[in-house]
Design a protein around this motif. Structure first.
Motif, PDB file in Angstrom:
ATOM      1  N   PRO A   1       0.741  -1.189   0.029  1.00 11.26           N
ATOM      2  CA  PRO A   1      -0.034   0.088   0.013  1.00 11.26           C
ATOM      3  C   PRO A   1       0.584   1.212  -0.109  1.00 11.26           C
ATOM      4  CG  PRO A   1      -0.779  -1.768   1.619  1.00 11.26           C
ATOM      5  CD  PRO A   1       0.476  -2.062   1.208  1.00 11.26           C
ATOM      6  N   GLY A   2       0.345   2.333  -0.686  1.00  9.89           N
ATOM      7  CA  GLY A   2       1.154   3.332  -0.745  1.00  9.89           C
ATOM      8  C   GLY A   2       1.495   3.760  -2.027  1.00  9.89           C
ATOM      9  N   GLY A   3       1.854   2.849  -2.784  1.00  8.76           N
ATOM     10  CA  GLY A   3       2.261   3.267  -3.967  1.00  8.76           C
ATOM     11  C   GLY A   3       3.643   3.413  -4.343  1.00  8.76           C
ATOM     12  N   SER A   4       4.120   4.591  -4.977  1.00 11.87           N
ATOM     13  CA  SER A   4       5.478   5.093  -5.082  1.00 11.87           C
ATOM     14  C   SER A   4       6.029   5.898  -3.939  1.00 11.87           C
ATOM     15  CB  SER A   4       5.609   5.986  -6.276  1.00 11.87           C
ATOM     16  OG  SER A   4       4.773   6.816  -6.370  1.00 11.87           O
ATOM     17  N   THR A   5       4.838   6.372  -2.991  1.00 12.53           N
ATOM     18  CA  THR A   5       5.383   6.779  -1.802  1.00 12.53           C
ATOM     19  C   THR A   5       5.787   5.876  -0.677  1.00 12.53           C
ATOM     20  OG1 THR A   5       3.100   6.876  -0.798  1.00 12.53           O
ATOM     21  CG2 THR A   5       3.460   8.677  -2.113  1.00 12.53           C
ATOM     22  N   ASN A   6       5.584   4.667  -0.907  1.00 12.67           N
ATOM     23  CA  ASN A   6       6.162   3.684  -0.028  1.00 12.67           C
ATOM     24  C   ASN A   6       7.568   3.286  -0.348  1.00 12.67           C
ATOM     25  OD1 ASN A   6       6.789   1.297   1.439  1.00 12.67           O
ATOM     26  ND2 ASN A   6       4.620   0.794   1.341  1.00 12.67           N
ATOM     27  N   PRO A   7       8.495   3.650   0.614  1.00 13.67           N
ATOM     28  CA  PRO A   7       9.882   3.100   0.480  1.00 13.67           C
ATOM     29  C   PRO A   7      10.068   1.745  -0.021  1.00 13.67           C
ATOM     30  CG  PRO A   7       9.762   4.665   2.239  1.00 13.67           C
ATOM     31  CD  PRO A   7       8.352   4.011   2.126  1.00 13.67           C
ATOM     32  N   ALA A   8       9.503   0.828   0.621  1.00 21.53           N
ATOM     33  CA  ALA A   8       9.512  -0.662  -0.006  1.00 21.53           C
ATOM     34  C   ALA A   8       9.402  -0.735  -1.224  1.00 21.53           C
ATOM     35  CB  ALA A   8       8.644  -1.553   0.902  1.00 21.53           C
ATOM     36  N   ASN A   9       8.261   0.093  -1.628  1.00 15.33           N
ATOM     37  CA  ASN A   9       7.895  -0.107  -3.255  1.00 15.33           C
ATOM     38  C   ASN A   9       8.852   0.360  -4.071  1.00 15.33           C
ATOM     39  OD1 ASN A   9       5.333  -1.660  -2.549  1.00 15.33           O
ATOM     40  ND2 ASN A   9       4.178   0.438  -2.538  1.00 15.33           N
ATOM     41  N   ARG A  10       9.600   1.497  -3.675  1.00 15.83           N
ATOM     42  CA  ARG A  10      10.360   2.173  -4.503  1.00 15.83           C
ATOM     43  C   ARG A  10      11.841   1.309  -4.677  1.00 15.83           C
ATOM     44  NH1 ARG A  10       9.057   6.703  -1.456  1.00 15.83           N
ATOM     45  NH2 ARG A  10      10.883   6.687  -0.180  1.00 15.83           N
TER      46      ARG A  10
END
Length: 349
Positions: free
Chosen positions: A119-128
């Protein structure tokens, strides 16, 4: 055995003899779709690489087209269509969907859970962090896919859009024969009626034969529980870089000749795509759920040339890949997930 019992037994035997096997894998869209990763924007060098792959494929496509149909390849602009499509600009979204289809198949064959966005899209450091690894992998896979398939994809489009089913110029040959016979002075009137068949059919007839080969490839692969990457050819004027690639994971043929394919289309996410098709004598008939985005009907199915590649690993499996039997864990979990979905009556089971 009584009369009625004999009738029932005979009916059961008849139904059993008409039943055809179902070929399927353990692949499922709701388990293998990577989820809502944000579509990319192609960098300039990436667009250049896609354009180069298409343009490099134009020559082989033209050579094969001329080898099959000779000068008739140019009568209705077959070569011109190849060149036109080979110089179309790259479209980011269709390439992204094709990359997701390849990635889903890579992960399935490697028995690795497909990475999903938190969750959080590109604002989530794990996703980035994950996307920094996934993006170059996806770009490389789709570029390799285009390099391996663009020539055939261009060829199929040219044959569909620019080569007639019966491409031998029968009428022209007939008129020339009539003129030569009249000029000989041996006849007062001449009528030539020719029934010439081309050595290689064109148009829908050619595509029908190639689609039959694709279905045999799908059947053989699914018999080994391996899904197949397939291109759905709809519009001959759409560039191979914007083609629709799907993963066929189930195939069932009914006694009436209709075949149902269950497919994973990244555009639909976790929802399966169902295609019902039938090979007629000279064409292919395809039925699919009517949706606003369906566009033109499917004209042919082409098995995508695909070389397996190891996907990037994350989490514990990245560091302990050789310590634990991860493939066995994946297999046991997948069997349970498929069994549970079947019990729930989910579509495309």
């Amino acid at each position: 055995m009584g009369g009625r019992e004999g009738e029932r037994a005979g009916t059961a035997i008849t139904k059993q003899s008409l039943a055809l096997p179902t070929y399927k894998s353990w692949f499922r869209p709701w388990l293998d779709d990577p989820g809502p990763w944000e579509a990319w924007r192609l960098e300039t060098e990436e667009e250049t690489a896609v354009a180069a792959a298409l343009q490099d494929a134009a020559g082989p496509a033209e050579a094969t087209l001329h080898g099959l149909f000779g000068d008739q390849a140019d009568v209705f602009g077959g070569r011109a269509l190849v060149q036109h499509l080979a110089h179309q600009p790259a479209e980011a979204e269709p390439l992204f969907r094709a990359a997701l289809a390849i990635a889903a198949l890579d992960h399935y064959r490697a028995r690795v859970a497909v990475p999903r966005a938190e969750p959080g899209g590109s604002t989530n450091p794990a996703n980035r962090d994950r996307w920094a690894v996934l993006r170059p992998y996806l770009i490389g896979r789709v570029q390799h896919g285009l390099q391996s398939n663009a020539a055939d994809s261009l060829l199929w489009r040219a044959i569909l859009g620019r080569v007639a089913d019966n491409w031998v110029p029968t009428a022209l040959i007939g008129r020339r024969l009539e003129r030569h016979l009249m000029e000989s002075g041996l006849f007062t009137s001449v009528a030539v009626d020719l029934d010439l068949r081309p050595p290689v059919p064109g148009g829908r007839v050619w595509l029908r034969g190639e689609t039959a080969k694709t279905l045999e490839t799908v059947k053989a692969s699914l018999a080994r529980r391996q899904p197949v990457l397939v291109e759905l050819l709809r519009d001959p004027l759409v560039s191979p870089a914007a083609a629709q690639w799907v993963v066929v994971y189930r195939m069932e043929t009914a006694a009436d000749g209709w075949t149902t394919l269950a497919c994973y289309d990244p555009a639909l996410g976790a929802a399966p795509l169902s295609l019902r098709l039938r090979l007629e004598d000279d064409a292919l008939t395809v039925r699919e759920p009517s949706t606003e985005e369906a566009g033109p009907a499917v004209k042919a199915l082409r098995a995508v040339t695909y070389a397996t590649a190891a996907p990037p690993l994350f989490g514990l499996r990245r560091w302990l890949r050789w310590v634990l039997p991860w493939g066995l864990f994946w297999y046991l979990k997948r069997r349970w997930q498929v069994f549970r979905s079947r019990k729930k009556g989910e579509k495309g089971h």
